[in-house]
Design a protein around this motif. Sequence first.
Motif, PDB file in Angstrom:
ATOM      1  N   UNK A   1       0.879  -1.176   0.000  1.00  8.83           N
ATOM      2  CA  UNK A   1       0.000   0.000   0.000  1.00  8.83           C
ATOM      3  C   UNK A   1       0.916   1.224   0.000  1.00  8.83           C
ATOM      4  N   UNK A   2       1.093   1.821  -1.162  1.00  6.76           N
ATOM      5  CA  UNK A   2       1.996   2.951  -1.325  1.00  6.76           C
ATOM      6  C   UNK A   2       1.306   4.251  -0.942  1.00  6.76           C
ATOM      7  N   UNK A   3       2.088   5.184  -0.385  1.00  6.98           N
ATOM      8  CA  UNK A   3       1.545   6.497  -0.043  1.00  6.98           C
ATOM      9  C   UNK A   3       2.570   7.573  -0.375  1.00  6.98           C
ATOM     10  N   UNK A   4       2.045   8.743  -0.743  1.00 10.60           N
ATOM     11  CA  UNK A   4       2.889   9.894  -1.056  1.00 10.60           C
ATOM     12  C   UNK A   4       3.048  10.756   0.186  1.00 10.60           C
ATOM     13  N   UNK A   5       4.055  11.578   0.144  1.00  5.50           N
ATOM     14  CA  UNK A   5       4.281  12.534   1.215  1.00  5.50           C
ATOM     15  C   UNK A   5       3.119  13.514   1.308  1.00  5.50           C
TER      16      UNK A   5
ATOM     17  N   UNK B  40       4.604  -1.173   6.749  1.00  3.51           N
ATOM     18  CA  UNK B  40       4.357  -2.559   7.174  1.00  3.51           C
ATOM     19  C   UNK B  40       5.385  -3.561   6.632  1.00  3.51           C
ATOM     20  N   UNK B  41       6.621  -3.108   6.470  1.00  5.76           N
ATOM     21  CA  UNK B  41       7.731  -3.997   6.122  1.00  5.76           C
ATOM     22  C   UNK B  41       8.768  -3.829   7.228  1.00  5.76           C
ATOM     23  N   UNK B  42       8.703  -4.667   8.256  1.00  2.10           N
ATOM     24  CA  UNK B  42       9.560  -4.495   9.437  1.00  2.10           C
ATOM     25  C   UNK B  42      11.034  -4.328   9.069  1.00  2.10           C
ATOM     26  N   UNK B  43      11.613  -3.230   9.564  1.00  2.70           N
ATOM     27  CA  UNK B  43      13.029  -2.979   9.352  1.00  2.70           C
ATOM     28  C   UNK B  43      13.381  -2.390   8.005  1.00  2.70           C
TER      29      UNK B  43
ATOM     30  N   UNK C 172       8.024   0.576 -11.850  1.00  2.00           N
ATOM     31  CA  UNK C 172       9.477   0.562 -11.936  1.00  2.00           C
ATOM     32  C   UNK C 172      10.084  -0.012 -10.665  1.00  2.00           C
ATOM     33  N   UNK C 173      11.382   0.107 -10.540  1.00  2.00           N
ATOM     34  CA  UNK C 173      12.064  -0.463  -9.377  1.00  2.00           C
ATOM     35  C   UNK C 173      11.755   0.309  -8.091  1.00  2.00           C
ATOM     36  N   UNK C 174      11.936  -0.355  -6.988  1.00  2.00           N
ATOM     37  CA  UNK C 174      11.793   0.265  -5.671  1.00  2.00           C
ATOM     38  C   UNK C 174      13.102   0.071  -4.914  1.00  2.00           C
ATOM     39  N   UNK C 175      13.463   1.067  -4.146  1.00  2.00           N
ATOM     40  CA  UNK C 175      14.614   0.959  -3.260  1.00  2.00           C
ATOM     41  C   UNK C 175      14.147   0.415  -1.929  1.00  2.00           C
ATOM     42  N   UNK C 176      14.956  -0.412  -1.301  1.00  2.73           N
ATOM     43  CA  UNK C 176      14.659  -0.916   0.035  1.00  2.73           C
ATOM     44  C   UNK C 176      15.656  -0.286   0.996  1.00  2.73           C
ATOM     45  N   UNK C 177      15.178   0.664   1.773  1.00  2.00           N
ATOM     46  CA  UNK C 177      16.024   1.421   2.683  1.00  2.00           C
ATOM     47  C   UNK C 177      15.889   0.823   4.090  1.00  2.00           C
TER      48      UNK C 177
END
Length: 73
Positions: A13-17, A33-36, A48-53
């Motif tokens: 579930x994506x959200x914008x600023x 909701x992605x722990x850590x 497109x791609x997503x970064x995992x920070x």
Amino acid sequence: MLNTSRPDLSVAAWRKSSYSNKEGGDCVEIADHYPGLVPVRDSKRPHGPALLIPGAAWTAFIAGLKDGCPAGR
């Protein structure tokens, strides 16, 4: 050993600023909701791609933005 498995972002579930403009300009989106982890993507390229920070790095990044941006306070 480093865990190289990627979470399934197809159900994210994506959200914008809240600072994003209503015209859908240049924005990033994050998913909760992605722990850590904080998945981040370009709103103009939702497939497109997503970064995992890492969560700690994201927290430090946001704190740095707020410290250097009067509007963020």
